[in-house]
Design an enzyme around this catalytic site. Structure first.
Site, PDB file in Angstrom:
ATOM      1  CD  GLU A 157       7.497 -21.333  26.777  1.00  0.00           C
ATOM      2  OE1 GLU A 157       6.868 -20.463  26.123  1.00  0.00           O
ATOM      3  OE2 GLU A 157       7.060 -21.820  27.837  1.00  0.00           O
ATOM      4  CB  ALA A 200      11.030 -24.037  32.723  1.00  0.00           C
ATOM      5  N   GLY A 225       6.674 -21.503  31.647  1.00  0.00           N
ATOM      6  CA  GLY A 225       6.143 -22.439  32.639  1.00  0.00           C
ATOM      7  C   GLY A 225       5.331 -21.738  33.723  1.00  0.00           C
ATOM      8  CD  GLU A 284       3.902 -24.041  29.541  1.00  0.00           C
ATOM      9  OE1 GLU A 284       5.019 -23.803  30.063  1.00  0.00           O
ATOM     10  OE2 GLU A 284       3.766 -24.807  28.590  1.00  0.00           O
TER      11      GLU A 284
HETATM   12  N1  CAA Z   1      15.159 -19.151  34.432  1.00  0.00           N
HETATM   13  C1  CAA Z   1      16.251 -18.892  35.166  1.00  0.00           C
HETATM   14  N2  CAA Z   1      16.537 -17.671  35.672  1.00  0.00           N
HETATM   15  C2  CAA Z   1      15.675 -16.667  35.390  1.00  0.00           C
HETATM   16  C3  CAA Z   1      14.516 -16.845  34.626  1.00  0.00           C
HETATM   17  C4  CAA Z   1      14.261 -18.174  34.131  1.00  0.00           C
HETATM   18  N3  CAA Z   1      13.163 -18.475  33.430  1.00  0.00           N
HETATM   19  N4  CAA Z   1      13.870 -15.662  34.502  1.00  0.00           N
HETATM   20  C5  CAA Z   1      14.601 -14.769  35.188  1.00  0.00           C
HETATM   21  N5  CAA Z   1      15.686 -15.365  35.733  1.00  0.00           N
HETATM   22  C6  CAA Z   1      16.746 -14.752  36.531  1.00  0.00           C
HETATM   23  C7  CAA Z   1      17.646 -13.915  35.671  1.00  0.00           C
HETATM   24  O1  CAA Z   1      18.621 -14.715  35.032  1.00  0.00           O
HETATM   25  C8  CAA Z   1      18.236 -12.977  36.708  1.00  0.00           C
HETATM   26  O2  CAA Z   1      19.232 -13.660  37.423  1.00  0.00           O
HETATM   27  P1  CAA Z   1      20.715 -12.990  37.600  1.00  0.00           P
HETATM   28  O3  CAA Z   1      20.441 -11.757  38.447  1.00  0.00           O
HETATM   29  O4  CAA Z   1      21.472 -14.054  38.312  1.00  0.00           O
HETATM   30  O5  CAA Z   1      21.177 -12.656  36.238  1.00  0.00           O
HETATM   31  C9  CAA Z   1      17.061 -12.743  37.667  1.00  0.00           C
HETATM   32  O6  CAA Z   1      16.163 -13.821  37.445  1.00  0.00           O
HETATM   33  C10 CAA Z   1      16.319 -11.454  37.371  1.00  0.00           C
HETATM   34  O7  CAA Z   1      15.965 -11.440  36.010  1.00  0.00           O
HETATM   35  P2  CAA Z   1      16.300 -10.237  35.023  1.00  0.00           P
HETATM   36  O8  CAA Z   1      17.542  -9.531  35.442  1.00  0.00           O
HETATM   37  O9  CAA Z   1      16.256 -10.771  33.616  1.00  0.00           O
HETATM   38  O10 CAA Z   1      15.040  -9.281  35.306  1.00  0.00           O
HETATM   39  P3  CAA Z   1      14.369  -8.244  34.303  1.00  0.00           P
HETATM   40  O11 CAA Z   1      13.395  -7.470  35.124  1.00  0.00           O
HETATM   41  O12 CAA Z   1      15.389  -7.493  33.513  1.00  0.00           O
HETATM   42  O13 CAA Z   1      13.544  -9.156  33.236  1.00  0.00           O
HETATM   43  C11 CAA Z   1      12.099 -10.960  32.586  1.00  0.00           C
HETATM   44  C12 CAA Z   1      12.476  -9.942  33.681  1.00  0.00           C
HETATM   45  C13 CAA Z   1      11.510 -10.253  31.364  1.00  0.00           C
HETATM   46  C14 CAA Z   1      11.032 -11.875  33.176  1.00  0.00           C
HETATM   47  C15 CAA Z   1      13.356 -11.758  32.165  1.00  0.00           C
HETATM   48  O14 CAA Z   1      13.991 -12.262  33.331  1.00  0.00           O
HETATM   49  C16 CAA Z   1      13.066 -12.927  31.261  1.00  0.00           C
HETATM   50  O15 CAA Z   1      12.848 -12.753  30.067  1.00  0.00           O
HETATM   51  N6  CAA Z   1      13.076 -14.160  31.831  1.00  0.00           N
HETATM   52  C17 CAA Z   1      12.921 -15.388  31.059  1.00  0.00           C
HETATM   53  C18 CAA Z   1      11.499 -15.592  30.609  1.00  0.00           C
HETATM   54  C19 CAA Z   1      11.377 -16.868  29.798  1.00  0.00           C
HETATM   55  O16 CAA Z   1      11.962 -17.012  28.740  1.00  0.00           O
HETATM   56  N7  CAA Z   1      10.584 -17.823  30.279  1.00  0.00           N
HETATM   57  C20 CAA Z   1      10.382 -19.094  29.625  1.00  0.00           C
HETATM   58  C21 CAA Z   1      11.336 -20.122  30.156  1.00  0.00           C
HETATM   59  S1  CAA Z   1      11.324 -21.648  29.261  1.00  0.00           S
HETATM   60  C22 CAA Z   1       9.945 -22.470  29.788  1.00  0.00           C
HETATM   61  O17 CAA Z   1       9.237 -21.991  30.654  1.00  0.00           O
HETATM   62  C23 CAA Z   1       9.663 -23.780  29.117  1.00  0.00           C
HETATM   63  C24 CAA Z   1       8.356 -24.349  29.479  1.00  0.00           C
HETATM   64  O18 CAA Z   1       7.368 -24.111  28.889  1.00  0.00           O
HETATM   65  C25 CAA Z   1       8.234 -25.283  30.559  1.00  0.00           C
END
Ligand code: CAA
Length: 258
Positions: free
Chosen positions: A132, A65, A109, A112
């Site tokens: 999460e 998400a 998400g 999911e």
């Molecule tokens: N939401 C918003 N933006 C996101 C994102 C997310 N879930 N995942 C990645 N991005 C964005 C980053 O912020 C970044 O944007 P900027 O360049 O503007 O900073 C861009 O995508 C590229 O990401 P990274 O620079 O972090 O890329 P990376 O290769 O270093 O890492 C990754 C990749 C491991 C996937 C890392 O981006 C990450 O950990 N993302 C979040 C994963 C996460 O926590 N997901 C769960 C979300 S909560 C949820 O999903 C609730 C639910 O159940 C419904």
């Protein structure tokens, strides 16, 4: 219909929906989820669509998400908006088969969303996880329930409590994905599976989907009784006569959906 966060193309009975927010690794924001619901609404009523494939990019199916969109929301807003509720229900209630073709990250998400599909074909590069916990929350689109049903309590509990990711080989061993293919063959393999489904009787396809889903919702006795009723009911359709006649006459069946 045109979309900003999706690329949708339909060919040979298959609608290929590509999530397209590369700047955010396809993070699921309300615009993308709204457009996805709209694309599924359109696919549901389009008789030319017999199967849907949802995919992302080489780098990410969807990294979860959209954390930036969610971060400042209040409890009242989340509850009033029924955050994720409508879009999850849209996918759950979709009657035609949906295949998730996953390369790269399928996190939170994103994982999911893949699990909401009917089956998952993974590229060797796929990584699945429910991270999460690192954000101080739980999964919100069914992750605690569906991952546990797919991979069992021990692995689901470890992944959800630690945020550890699973690679494609582990996901296949654990039963999360139906199979793993080389990354450059992912779309071809998913489209071939979808085309195979699109060539079957759409009535039998819908009933088979409903029955496998029932295995998660009912007792064994109820599910088996439901299966027998649907099996019998298919003998009311031309497609059953055509399928069996084609076998006996050693030819390809031509199903009409009647
Ligand atoms: N939401 C918003 N933006 C996101 C994102 C997310 N879930 N995942 C990645 N991005 C964005 C980053 O912020 C970044 O944007 P900027 O360049 O503007 O900073 C861009 O995508 C590229 O990401 P990274 O620079 O972090 O890329 P990376 O290769 O270093 O890492 C990754 C990749 C491991 C996937 C890392 O981006 C990450 O950990 N993302 C979040 C994963 C996460 O926590 N997901 C769960 C979300 S909560 C949820 O999903 C609730 C639910 O159940 C419904």
């Amino acid at each position: 219909m045109s979309y900003e966060t999706l690329i949708v193309e339909t060919r040979d009975g298959v609608s290929l929906i590509r999530l397209n927010r590369p700047e955010a690794l396809n993070a699921l924001n309300s615009q993308l989820l709204g457009e996805l619901s709209g694309a599924l609404d359109a696919a549901e009523v389009d008789e030319a669509v017999r199967c849907v494939v949802i995919t992302g990019s080489e780098r990410a199916f969807a990294a979860g998400a959209d954390i930036k969109e969610m971060s400042t929301k209040t409890y009242a807003q989340m509850f009033a908006e029924d955050f994720f509720g409508a879009s999850a229900r849209r996918i759950e209630q979709f009657r035609k088969p949906i295949i998730a073709a996953v390369a790269g990250y399928a996190l939170g998400g994103g994982c999911e969303l893949a699990m909401l599909c009917d089956f998952i074909i993974a590229a060797e590069t796929a990584k699945f996880g429910q991270p999460e916990i690192n954000l101080g929350v739980t999964p919100g689109i069914g992750g605690t329930q569906r991952l546990t049903r797919f991979v069992g309590k021990s692995k689901a509990m470890e992944m959800i409590l630690t945020g550890r990711m699973m690679d494609a080989a582990e996901a296949e061993r654990a039963g999360l994905v139906s199979r793993v293919v080389p990354a450059d063959q992912l779309i071809g393999e998913a489209m071939a599976a979808a085309a195979k489904i699109a060539g079957q009787s759409p009535l039998a396809v819908m009933m088979n989907k409903e029955l496998v889903e029932a295995a998660y919702e009912t007792t064994l006795a109820t599910g088996v009784a439901m299966e027998r009723r649907m099996f019998h009911s298919l003998f009311a359709f031309d497609d059953q006569k055509e399928g069996m006649a084609a076998f006996i006459e050693k030819r390809k069946p031509a199903f009409k959906g009647s």
